[in-house]
Design an enzyme around this catalytic site. Structure first.
Site, mmCIF file in Angstrom:
data_model
loop_
_atom_site.group_PDB
_atom_site.id
_atom_site.type_symbol
_atom_site.label_atom_id
_atom_site.label_comp_id
_atom_site.label_asym_id
_atom_site.label_seq_id
_atom_site.Cartn_x
_atom_site.Cartn_y
_atom_site.Cartn_z
ATOM 1 N N SER A 103 4.518 -4.156 10.657
ATOM 2 C CA SER A 103 5.375 -2.968 10.777
ATOM 3 C C SER A 103 6.173 -2.989 12.093
ATOM 4 O O SER A 103 5.859 -3.745 13.014
ATOM 5 C CB SER A 103 4.515 -1.702 10.734
ATOM 6 O OG SER A 103 3.769 -1.602 11.927
ATOM 7 N N GLN A 138 0.497 -13.844 -1.998
ATOM 8 C CA GLN A 138 -0.126 -13.779 -0.668
ATOM 9 C C GLN A 138 -1.251 -12.750 -0.654
ATOM 10 O O GLN A 138 -0.993 -11.545 -0.697
ATOM 11 C CB GLN A 138 0.940 -13.382 0.370
ATOM 12 C CG GLN A 138 0.429 -13.253 1.788
ATOM 13 C CD GLN A 138 1.483 -12.648 2.723
ATOM 14 O OE1 GLN A 138 2.402 -11.963 2.265
ATOM 15 N NE2 GLN A 138 1.344 -12.881 4.006
ATOM 16 N N GLU A 171 7.076 -15.973 8.283
ATOM 17 C CA GLU A 171 7.445 -14.870 7.393
ATOM 18 C C GLU A 171 8.436 -13.947 8.089
ATOM 19 O O GLU A 171 9.442 -13.548 7.528
ATOM 20 C CB GLU A 171 6.188 -14.083 6.983
ATOM 21 C CG GLU A 171 6.484 -12.915 6.045
ATOM 22 C CD GLU A 171 5.259 -12.073 5.683
ATOM 23 O OE1 GLU A 171 4.165 -12.337 6.228
ATOM 24 O OE2 GLU A 171 5.402 -11.149 4.875
HETATM 25 C C1 LIG Z 1 6.536 -3.713 -0.471
HETATM 26 C C2 LIG Z 1 5.401 -4.360 0.268
HETATM 27 C C3 LIG Z 1 5.031 -5.637 -0.073
HETATM 28 C C4 LIG Z 1 3.946 -6.245 0.550
HETATM 29 N N1 LIG Z 1 3.546 -7.496 0.137
HETATM 30 C C5 LIG Z 1 2.409 -8.010 0.621
HETATM 31 C C6 LIG Z 1 1.892 -9.238 0.097
HETATM 32 O O1 LIG Z 1 2.486 -9.872 -0.792
HETATM 33 N N2 LIG Z 1 0.718 -9.687 0.575
HETATM 34 C C7 LIG Z 1 0.037 -9.044 1.563
HETATM 35 O O2 LIG Z 1 -1.015 -9.540 1.963
HETATM 36 N N3 LIG Z 1 0.489 -7.887 2.093
HETATM 37 C C8 LIG Z 1 1.649 -7.357 1.630
HETATM 38 N N4 LIG Z 1 2.129 -6.162 2.131
HETATM 39 C C9 LIG Z 1 1.292 -5.430 3.085
HETATM 40 C C10 LIG Z 1 1.866 -5.314 4.470
HETATM 41 O O3 LIG Z 1 1.695 -6.482 5.186
HETATM 42 C C11 LIG Z 1 1.152 -4.133 5.126
HETATM 43 O O4 LIG Z 1 1.579 -2.949 4.445
HETATM 44 C C12 LIG Z 1 1.453 -3.990 6.588
HETATM 45 O O5 LIG Z 1 0.838 -5.028 7.302
HETATM 46 C C13 LIG Z 1 0.992 -2.616 7.155
HETATM 47 O O6 LIG Z 1 -0.334 -2.401 6.837
HETATM 48 P P1 LIG Z 1 -0.822 -1.050 6.140
HETATM 49 O O7 LIG Z 1 0.049 -0.783 4.966
HETATM 50 O O8 LIG Z 1 -2.295 -1.175 5.895
HETATM 51 O O9 LIG Z 1 -0.550 0.113 7.185
HETATM 52 P P2 LIG Z 1 -1.436 0.466 8.459
HETATM 53 O O10 LIG Z 1 -1.799 -0.785 9.172
HETATM 54 O O11 LIG Z 1 -2.530 1.356 8.026
HETATM 55 O O12 LIG Z 1 -0.393 1.238 9.326
HETATM 56 C C14 LIG Z 1 -0.068 2.611 9.082
HETATM 57 C C15 LIG Z 1 0.897 3.071 10.175
HETATM 58 O O13 LIG Z 1 0.251 2.968 11.459
HETATM 59 C C16 LIG Z 1 1.010 2.157 12.342
HETATM 60 N N5 LIG Z 1 0.114 1.341 13.167
HETATM 61 C C17 LIG Z 1 -0.935 0.610 12.738
HETATM 62 N N6 LIG Z 1 -1.517 -0.030 13.782
HETATM 63 C C18 LIG Z 1 -0.801 0.295 14.881
HETATM 64 C C19 LIG Z 1 -0.895 -0.048 16.259
HETATM 65 N N7 LIG Z 1 -1.843 -0.885 16.705
HETATM 66 N N8 LIG Z 1 0.024 0.477 17.119
HETATM 67 C C20 LIG Z 1 1.003 1.308 16.675
HETATM 68 N N9 LIG Z 1 1.124 1.688 15.366
HETATM 69 C C21 LIG Z 1 0.248 1.180 14.491
HETATM 70 C C22 LIG Z 1 1.848 1.272 11.440
HETATM 71 O O14 LIG Z 1 3.022 0.824 12.092
HETATM 72 C C23 LIG Z 1 2.151 2.186 10.280
HETATM 73 O O15 LIG Z 1 3.253 3.003 10.597
HETATM 74 C C24 LIG Z 1 3.234 -5.547 1.560
HETATM 75 C C25 LIG Z 1 3.635 -4.261 1.921
HETATM 76 C C26 LIG Z 1 4.701 -3.662 1.289
HETATM 77 C C27 LIG Z 1 5.098 -2.275 1.689
#
Ligand SMILES: Cc1cc2nc3c(=O)[nH]c(=O)nc-3n(C[C@H](O)[C@H](O)[C@H](O)COP(=O)(O)OP(=O)(O)OC[C@H]3O[C@@H](n4cnc5c(N)ncnc54)[C@H](O)[C@@H]3O)c2cc1C
Length: 390
Positions: free
Chosen positions: A375, A126, A245
């Site tokens: 998240s 993905q 998902e």
């Molecule tokens: C083990 C693992 C596997 C994954 N596998 C895939 C995959 O196969 N393909 C893929 O495309 N993605 C994958 N992901 C990515 C996952 O979808 C993202 O990590 C997730 O969407 C959060 O984005 P970010 O890590 O950029 O954090 P951010 O979006 O930067 O968030 C950081 C923090 O801020 C908070 N936050 C952000 N926006 C808001 C808001 N509007 N209001 C309140 N709080 C907020 C979040 O809750 C979090 O605590 C994976 C992630 C992990 C950890």
């Protein structure tokens, strides 16, 4: 609300129960039960065996290998699979890109991709998240520029789960940088990860394992007929995919198994006056978790019973939020049962049992569940707006 299964449903459940335990090799199921890492081969064997029995993609349209089951039958299929510790069909294929192609792809795309996707002859990964586009996915910057009968893709994805095993990627790309809304300029492209210009780089997780990756694209040429649906409509397809998902992440059956494992080891752990399992404080903690899990299961059944075909249910956010919290609580319980024995991670010459040494990495690994698939904070926002109307 009637919660008891009908006699037909009981027979259906019993058939699946038998099949899961006889068809899927015991050593693979044991790995799942005790939280050991599955190899690519294990996942393929399990998926292909389920497929041979028509059980890999029951959520798909019947003409593409799905089953004309009731929502309760589908729930039983999933719950019993988790209880039997069968690795679930590869989610990228079965829950993500397969249903999207079936719903939005051209007949040509369906014929080309659905059979090998159902059979796991193609392993998908993905390509959604980017370094500055996770929760705010629509901010993604990977571009795809049309050049004759191809797109030229440049950019980067991150956290791409098991890309090291993948054959193909389904990838959100920006095809119209000038669209009035950032959601409006996104498309969904499919391509082979062996295409020149694709580089996959491992990210080591906090548990020490290689589960996720960075994926870089440098002038990757993708045939335009590998676009899903219409150009610039990718956001609609992504939302459909993310709804599926989320529901799949709830994992009630998996958490039940983890609690049972924790109770088994607690029963073997001696404390002053008896075993840890008989300790009133510990027993109260287990009872509370089991009650929470039962409440979640009843909610899941209510959602399942009221779900209408093909529509992502906003309650999937509640299930994702609570399901992942309870998964984490169960890994924490197991870690506490192991106590100090959980600490010597990976040390060969230390006498603590193997299961106890694995509880630390497993606890750490499960921190991911409240992040991926949207998240917990993001789920709360969805619940506030779509369910509570705030
Ligand atoms: C083990 C693992 C596997 C994954 N596998 C895939 C995959 O196969 N393909 C893929 O495309 N993605 C994958 N992901 C990515 C996952 O979808 C993202 O990590 C997730 O969407 C959060 O984005 P970010 O890590 O950029 O954090 P951010 O979006 O930067 O968030 C950081 C923090 O801020 C908070 N936050 C952000 N926006 C808001 C808001 N509007 N209001 C309140 N709080 C907020 C979040 O809750 C979090 O605590 C994976 C992630 C992990 C950890």
């Amino acid at each position: 609300m009637k919660l008891a299964l009908s006699p037909d449903e009981v027979a259906f459940r019993d058939d699946l129960r038998r099949l899961y335990r006889s068809a899927i090799p015991a050593e693979i199921r044991e790995k799942v039960e005790f939280g050991r890492e599955l190899s690519r081969e294990d996942i393929v064997t399990s998926h292909k065996t389920l497929h041979e029995h028509g059980l890999a993609v029951p959520n798909w349209p019947v003409e593409w290998g799905g089953k004309d089951w009731t929502p309760i039958q589908r729930h039983i299929w999933e719950d019993e699979m988790q209880l039997a510790c069968v690795p679930e069909p590869l989610t990228f294929n079965a829950n993500m890109i397969g249903p999207v192609i079936a719903q939005f792809g051209s007949q040509e795309l369906k014929q080309r991709f659905l059979p090998p996707t159902a059979a796991l002859d193609i392993w998908w990964c993905q390509g959604f998240s980017e370094p500055d586009a996770g929760s705010d996915l629509a901010a993604l910057r990977t571009t795809a520029v049309r050049d004759g009968d191809s797109y030229i893709v440049n950019g980067q994805k991150i956290w791409t789960t098991l890309a090291q095993y993948a054959d193909w990627i389904f990838c959100l790309v920006r095809t119209d940088p000038n669209a009035p809304k950032k959601q409006a300029g996104i498309s969904l492209l499919l391509f082979d990860v062996k295409t020149p210009g694709v580089t996959i780089r491992p990210i080591k997780l906090i548990d020490g394992h290689h589960e996720v990756n960075e994926v870089f694209f440098e002038n990757v040429r993708v045939p335009a007929d590998q676009l899903v649906g219409e150009e610039n409509m990718g956001w609609t397809y992504a939302k459909f995919l993310l709804g599926n998902e989320r529901t799949g992440i709830t994992g009630v059956g998996r958490t039940k198994v983890r609690l049972a494992v924790a109770k088994k080891y607690a029963a073997q752990t001696k404390v002053a006056g008896g075993t840890l399992l008989a300790d009133p404080v510990f027993a109260a903690r287990v009872a509370e978790l089991e009650n929470e899990l039962l409440a979640l299961e009843l909610t899941l059944l209510r959602v399942v019973a009221n779900s209408s075909e093909g529509k992502p249910n906003p309650a999937s956010s509640v299930l994702k939020l609570r399901g992942t919290e309870l998964q984490q609580a169960a890994t924490e319980l197991l870690l506490d049962v192991a106590g100090p024995d959980a600490l010597p991670v990976g040390a060969a010459d230390i006498g603590s049992p193997d299961w106890a040494q694995r509880t630390g990495p497993s606890y750490l690994n499960y921190r991911k569940t409240t992040i991926y698939g949207g998240s917990s904070e993001v789920q709360r926002t969805i619940i506030a707006s779509t369910i509570l109307g705030l």
